[in-house]
Scaffold this motif. Structure first.
Motif, PDB file in Angstrom:
ATOM      1  N   ASP A 388     -10.344  -9.349  -8.134  1.00  0.00           N
ATOM      2  CA  ASP A 388     -11.404  -8.374  -7.887  1.00  0.00           C
ATOM      3  C   ASP A 388     -10.896  -7.001  -8.309  1.00  0.00           C
ATOM      4  O   ASP A 388      -9.785  -6.877  -8.822  1.00  0.00           O
ATOM      5  CB  ASP A 388     -11.797  -8.389  -6.400  1.00  0.00           C
ATOM      6  CG  ASP A 388     -13.239  -7.929  -6.183  1.00  0.00           C
ATOM      7  OD1 ASP A 388     -13.772  -7.230  -7.070  1.00  0.00           O
ATOM      8  OD2 ASP A 388     -13.819  -8.256  -5.128  1.00  0.00           O
ATOM      9  N   THR A 391      -7.856  -1.243  -6.642  1.00  0.00           N
ATOM     10  CA  THR A 391      -8.188  -0.026  -5.894  1.00  0.00           C
ATOM     11  C   THR A 391      -7.151   1.076  -6.043  1.00  0.00           C
ATOM     12  O   THR A 391      -7.479   2.250  -5.923  1.00  0.00           O
ATOM     13  CB  THR A 391      -8.351  -0.360  -4.412  1.00  0.00           C
ATOM     14  OG1 THR A 391      -7.160  -0.993  -3.937  1.00  0.00           O
ATOM     15  CG2 THR A 391      -9.540  -1.293  -4.203  1.00  0.00           C
ATOM     16  N   ARG A 413      -9.086  -5.463  -4.263  1.00  0.00           N
ATOM     17  CA  ARG A 413     -10.053  -5.919  -3.267  1.00  0.00           C
ATOM     18  C   ARG A 413      -9.946  -7.423  -2.995  1.00  0.00           C
ATOM     19  O   ARG A 413     -10.650  -7.937  -2.129  1.00  0.00           O
ATOM     20  CB  ARG A 413     -11.480  -5.603  -3.743  1.00  0.00           C
ATOM     21  CG  ARG A 413     -11.804  -4.128  -3.792  1.00  0.00           C
ATOM     22  CD  ARG A 413     -13.226  -3.916  -4.219  1.00  0.00           C
ATOM     23  NE  ARG A 413     -13.526  -2.503  -4.448  1.00  0.00           N
ATOM     24  CZ  ARG A 413     -14.671  -2.053  -4.964  1.00  0.00           C
ATOM     25  NH1 ARG A 413     -15.630  -2.940  -5.301  1.00  0.00           N
ATOM     26  NH2 ARG A 413     -14.870  -0.781  -5.151  1.00  0.00           N
ATOM     27  N   ASP A 414      -9.088  -8.117  -3.736  1.00  0.00           N
ATOM     28  CA  ASP A 414      -8.883  -9.542  -3.484  1.00  0.00           C
ATOM     29  C   ASP A 414      -7.900  -9.771  -2.342  1.00  0.00           C
ATOM     30  O   ASP A 414      -7.349 -10.869  -2.207  1.00  0.00           O
ATOM     31  CB  ASP A 414      -8.402 -10.243  -4.751  1.00  0.00           C
ATOM     32  CG  ASP A 414      -7.150  -9.588  -5.332  1.00  0.00           C
ATOM     33  OD1 ASP A 414      -6.753  -8.523  -4.815  1.00  0.00           O
ATOM     34  OD2 ASP A 414      -6.589 -10.136  -6.289  1.00  0.00           O
ATOM     35  N   CYS A 415      -7.647  -8.699  -1.541  1.00  0.00           N
ATOM     36  CA  CYS A 415      -6.853  -8.782  -0.301  1.00  0.00           C
ATOM     37  C   CYS A 415      -5.358  -8.961  -0.544  1.00  0.00           C
ATOM     38  O   CYS A 415      -4.635  -9.397   0.366  1.00  0.00           O
ATOM     39  CB  CYS A 415      -7.366  -9.896   0.609  1.00  0.00           C
ATOM     40  SG  CYS A 415      -9.120  -9.761   1.001  1.00  0.00           S
ATOM     41  N   SER A 443       0.169  -9.711   1.301  1.00  0.00           N
ATOM     42  CA  SER A 443      -1.151  -9.591   1.918  1.00  0.00           C
ATOM     43  C   SER A 443      -0.971  -9.322   3.399  1.00  0.00           C
ATOM     44  O   SER A 443       0.139  -9.471   3.952  1.00  0.00           O
ATOM     45  CB  SER A 443      -1.982 -10.852   1.697  1.00  0.00           C
ATOM     46  OG  SER A 443      -1.346 -11.970   2.330  1.00  0.00           O
ATOM     47  N   TYR A 447      -7.072  -8.789   4.746  1.00  0.00           N
ATOM     48  CA  TYR A 447      -7.814  -7.533   4.624  1.00  0.00           C
ATOM     49  C   TYR A 447      -7.706  -7.020   3.182  1.00  0.00           C
ATOM     50  O   TYR A 447      -6.729  -7.286   2.476  1.00  0.00           O
ATOM     51  CB  TYR A 447      -7.263  -6.472   5.571  1.00  0.00           C
ATOM     52  CG  TYR A 447      -7.481  -6.775   7.036  1.00  0.00           C
ATOM     53  CD1 TYR A 447      -8.613  -7.452   7.477  1.00  0.00           C
ATOM     54  CD2 TYR A 447      -6.555  -6.374   7.984  1.00  0.00           C
ATOM     55  CE1 TYR A 447      -8.815  -7.728   8.816  1.00  0.00           C
ATOM     56  CE2 TYR A 447      -6.740  -6.637   9.338  1.00  0.00           C
ATOM     57  CZ  TYR A 447      -7.875  -7.325   9.746  1.00  0.00           C
ATOM     58  OH  TYR A 447      -8.069  -7.585  11.074  1.00  0.00           O
ATOM     59  N   GLN A 448      -8.707  -6.248   2.764  1.00  0.00           N
ATOM     60  CA  GLN A 448      -8.685  -5.666   1.419  1.00  0.00           C
ATOM     61  C   GLN A 448      -7.626  -4.569   1.341  1.00  0.00           C
ATOM     62  O   GLN A 448      -7.546  -3.693   2.216  1.00  0.00           O
ATOM     63  CB  GLN A 448     -10.054  -5.087   1.055  1.00  0.00           C
ATOM     64  CG  GLN A 448     -11.121  -6.122   0.772  1.00  0.00           C
ATOM     65  CD  GLN A 448     -12.401  -5.501   0.257  1.00  0.00           C
ATOM     66  OE1 GLN A 448     -12.518  -4.276   0.180  1.00  0.00           O
ATOM     67  NE2 GLN A 448     -13.364  -6.326  -0.092  1.00  0.00           N
ATOM     68  N   THR A 450      -6.332  -1.177  -0.053  1.00  0.00           N
ATOM     69  CA  THR A 450      -7.081  -0.010  -0.544  1.00  0.00           C
ATOM     70  C   THR A 450      -6.208   1.067  -1.155  1.00  0.00           C
ATOM     71  O   THR A 450      -6.616   1.720  -2.111  1.00  0.00           O
ATOM     72  CB  THR A 450      -7.895   0.598   0.601  1.00  0.00           C
ATOM     73  OG1 THR A 450      -7.026   0.871   1.714  1.00  0.00           O
ATOM     74  CG2 THR A 450      -8.993  -0.355   1.063  1.00  0.00           C
ATOM     75  N   GLU A 466      -7.534  -1.772   4.846  1.00  0.00           N
ATOM     76  CA  GLU A 466      -8.687  -1.329   5.630  1.00  0.00           C
ATOM     77  C   GLU A 466      -8.243  -0.355   6.724  1.00  0.00           C
ATOM     78  O   GLU A 466      -7.889   0.778   6.434  1.00  0.00           O
ATOM     79  CB  GLU A 466      -9.452  -2.539   6.176  1.00  0.00           C
ATOM     80  CG  GLU A 466     -10.034  -3.418   5.070  1.00  0.00           C
ATOM     81  CD  GLU A 466     -10.874  -4.556   5.605  1.00  0.00           C
ATOM     82  OE1 GLU A 466     -11.140  -4.606   6.821  1.00  0.00           O
ATOM     83  OE2 GLU A 466     -11.278  -5.413   4.778  1.00  0.00           O
TER      84      GLU A 466
END
Length: 778
Positions: A388, A391, A413-415, A443, A447-448, A450, A466
């Motif tokens: 994804d 960020t 955004r793929d965490c 990870s 959670y994403q 950021t 997040e």
């Protein structure tokens, strides 16, 4: 200058060394643009949205103003400019020419020798004839059967004939004739543009017509014929305005990316004036190139621009996407979204993405700087580095380990966040010796990810997921600790530097600024502040935080070890500040004001949502008001002549003689360079501002500070005291000479003499003047 947005500039038709300017602040200014000095200011009172100056109107200009009492309705009015003495004058004598006009200056044009004025708005064309005081209105259908859009977008009038050219939203150009009659009018159509015609301009003779639009192509129509036309393509971005020079030799185009292109009459490119390129959206942020100290951000579509702050010029543009950009709305095309430099600027990482209905297309590219070509060359291309959007991205900035253990981290955004390292390329057919590959994937509770950033020494990595900030060991990639300050997701994070390296700063989207202590793993302090931008200074402990509250941006500068800011600037600007960057200075600046000491080694720049680049100035008001004084100074502008060389040699000899004789040469303080004095003495009298404007600056330049007395001032005091003692007797002079001889003898023996204060010297003079003759009686 003006206090608000400038909406129009026009050369004075009766004096081409002057120009008029209009503004939303309700004033019209007459300028001597060669010297940049305002001559007169005419206060109209209403908002001025467009300005027109005609040769046959000696004492009036035309402006567009809002109609009183009606919203989004505008009028074209004539403003009489009084010739009374004074610099600030009122111009309240207005006469309405046209009602219901458009606020855009491109949609009003004056015809042959000012005999008529034409205006377009929506699907309406109206023409007003001044002598006959006649108004004709014409209409076109809103849409055609083939789906065309007939709305007017711009207008131009033929300079010698009764012909009006109008541009339309569907790319067509209409040439109107015989518009003196309301029903017998005719028009012909020219069509090449596939989208909106943004501006039109006739040549000075009227033999050709120029048109421009979103295609970035300038079209030259010969003799108003659809069959005869020439093109100048690839001008960079959409053409917004077209203007012709008074002699017809040059054409000028203004583009939506803040570029001005000068073109010869034969449609040959002449010159481009390019400062900071205005992009549709600055997704990369403001990044500083460590090599050139240039600002790096989005430029042309798919390009990175390297912008020099000192010269206000683009150093070069780097094509990242390497695909042809199609200027058409609605197309999903690859765009540059993230940029990061290594500490020495040797490596450059870029991320480009293209929005798709199902899954986005992502590419991570690593570029290596080539010393021979003085540019970046593509080293590694990684397709879909994350599943994804990416960020954030950062290098581990360790100067001494630039080549040995360079690390790149990307958050998505793929965490997950991924760690990329350099590896030796074992492929014998590979053109480079090293490439990049993924070394670790981290990870946190799905959670994403950021934000991400490294500590100053590179030992710790902070990644926000997040509402939680996680801290990782950059060697073993073990999770060390986590911080959280609910409610709200983490918007920005950064580590402290130098003496504040034990702190981690974070800002949440719920309006909290938090400082965590990495040694105690506890919250040090927090403040309720809606921080949009959090930017640390790479050369000091200072951190700049920009907040947005009540439709104004405010600046707070602080050190992490102190919760109280050291500098606050409220209402910094009315626009929302989206990005900021500290740019290191070549040399530390000498700053007199204590509140600007944090700007000594770096300069802070801001970029607003309207893409205006701003900075904080540490210069005084006088230095900003007289920037041209250096150009006006005779010593700096005139060439060295034999007479000046002889005079300079004579002055040096005289100064040397005075020094040898032991004389105290006192220089007048006012002989020093003063911008205010130079501005007053070297500016032509007919363009000088009013005396009330120059007087305060001139007087301030003559004032002497009481805090620090210079050596010249001390010498003046000694000289004044010596004049007061000239009436002493010969006997007292003999005593003084004897004392001086004794003093010189003592100094030769290596002994130190005690220096008397001023009060003691005064007491000594009183004792000397007393009569001691009565002692002789004893």
């Amino acid at each position: 200058g003006h206090a608000d947005l400038v909406t129009g500039i026009q050369l004075n038709p009766h004096n081409h060394m002057q120009l008029y300017s209009s503004s939303v602040d309700g004033s019209i200014k007459l300028w001597d643009f060669m010297d940049g000095i305002p001559i007169k200011t005419f206060v109209v009172g209403s908002k001025l949205l467009a300005l027109y100056a005609l040769a046959h109107c000696e004492d009036s200009v035309f402006v567009v103003i809002p109609k009183h009492g009606e919203r989004d309705t505008f009028q074209l009015v004539s403003v009489k400019l009084t010739k009374a003495a004074g610099q600030d004058l009122e111009a309240k004598e207005l006469s309405v020419v046209l009602d219901g006009v458009d606020a855009s200056p491109k949609r009003i044009a004056f015809g042959r020798e000012g005999e008529y004025v034409a205006s377009v708005k929506g699907i309406n064309l109206q023409v007003y004839f001044f002598k006959q005081k006649q108004l004709n209105r014409f209409f076109v259908s809103a849409t055609k059967t083939k789906g065309g859009n007939n709305h007017f977008t711009c207008i131009a009038c033929h300079p010698t004939e009764d012909c009006i050219a109008t541009g339309h939203a569907d790319g067509k150009i209409r040439l109107w004739r015989n518009f003196y009659h309301k029903k017998e009018y005719t028009f012909s159509t020219l069509h090449w543009h596939h989208d909106t015609v943004m501006d039109l301009a006739f040549s000075m003779e009227g033999t050709s017509l120029l048109s421009g639009g979103v295609e970035s192509v300038l079209v030259l129509w010969h003799n108003e014929s659809d069959c005869r036309k020439d093109f100048l393509p690839r001008l960079g971005s959409a053409i917004e305005y077209i203007s012709m020079s008074s002699d017809g030799a040059l054409c000028c185009t203004l583009h939506t990316d803040n570029r001005i292109t000068i073109i010869n009459s034969n449609l040959r490119f002449s010159k481009s004036i390019q400062g900071l390129i205005k992009s549709t959206d600055v997704k990369t942020g403001l990044v500083v190139d460590p090599r050139t100290k240039a600002l790096v951000l989005n430029g042309e579509p798919g390009h990175l621009q390297f912008y020099c702050l000192q010269s206000d010029q683009q150093l070069f543009s780097l094509d990242i996407v390497q695909r042809q950009y199609i200027h058409q709305a609605g197309l999903n095309q690859a765009d540059l979204v993230k940029v990061a430099f290594s500490a020495q600027g040797k490596w450059l990482a870029t991320v480009e993405e293209r929005e798709e209905v199902t899954d986005p297309e992502l590419q991570l590219k690593l570029w290596l700087y080539d010393e021979e070509t003085q540019s970046f060359k593509l080293n590694t291309r990684i397709n879909m580095p994350h599943e994804d959007h990416i960020t954030d991205m950062c290098f581990r900035n360790m100067d001494e380990l630039e080549d040995d253990s360079l690390i790149l981290v990307t958050a998505g955004r793929d965490c997950v966040f991924k760690v990329w390292v350099m590896v030796e390329d074992t492929d014998p057919e590979a053109q480079q010796s090293v490439s990049w590959s993924c070394d670790f994937v981290g990870s946190y509770h799905n959670y994403q990810a950021t934000n991400c950033c490294f500590s100053e020494d590179g030992s710790l990595l902070a990644v926000s997921f997040e509402e939680t900030v996680t801290v990782w060991d950059s060697v073993t990639w073990d999770l060390k600790c986590t911080f959280c300050h609910p409610p709200g997701k983490i918007r920005n994070i950064c580590f402290g530097r130098l003496t504040c390296s034990k702190y981690l700063i974070g800002a949440t989207d719920y309006g909290f600024l938090c400082c965590w202590n990495l040694l105690s793993c506890a919250l040090e302090w927090s403040a309720h502040l809606n921080v949009l931008v959090l930017q640390p200074d790479p050369l000091s402990e200072h951190i700049a935080a920009v907040s947005w509250l009540s439709k104004e941006s405010s600046l707070f500068v602080f050190k992490p070890n102190e919760p109280r800011p050291i500098y606050i600037q409220r209402n910094l600007c009315k626009e929302k500040i989206q990005l900021a960057a500290f740019v290191p200075r070549d040399e530390p600046e000498m700053i007199g004001s204590e509140k600007y000491l944090w700007l000594r080694r770096s300069q802070l720049f801001f970029l607003t949502d309207t893409q205006e680049l701003m900075t904080l100035s540490t210069k005084s008001l006088e230095e900003r008001l007289t920037p041209s004084s250096k150009q006006l100074a005779v010593e700096e502008s005139l060439a060295v002549t034999p007479f000046s060389l002889l005079l300079g040699k004579h002055r040096r000899q005289q100064s040397q003689e005075d020094t040898d004789l032991g004389k105290l040469v006192v220089h007048n303080k006012h002989e020093q360079d003063s911008p205010a004095v130079k501005e007053l003495l070297h500016t032509p009298a007919h363009v000088l501002p009013s005396a009330s404007f120059l007087c305060p600056i001139f007087i301030n330049s003559l004032l002497i500070s009481k805090e620090n007395k210079s050596a010249e001032e001390v010498a003046d005091e000694v000289e004044m005291e010596s004049e007061k003692t000239e009436d002493d007797s010969d006997e007292e002079r003999d005593v003084t000479e004897t004392e001086q001889e004794d003093t010189s003898t003592m100094e030769l023996l290596g002994e130190m003499t005690c220096k008397l204060s001023k009060s003691q010297e005064k007491e000594l003079r009183k004792i000397r003047k007393m009569d001691y003759s009565w002692i002789s009686a004893f």
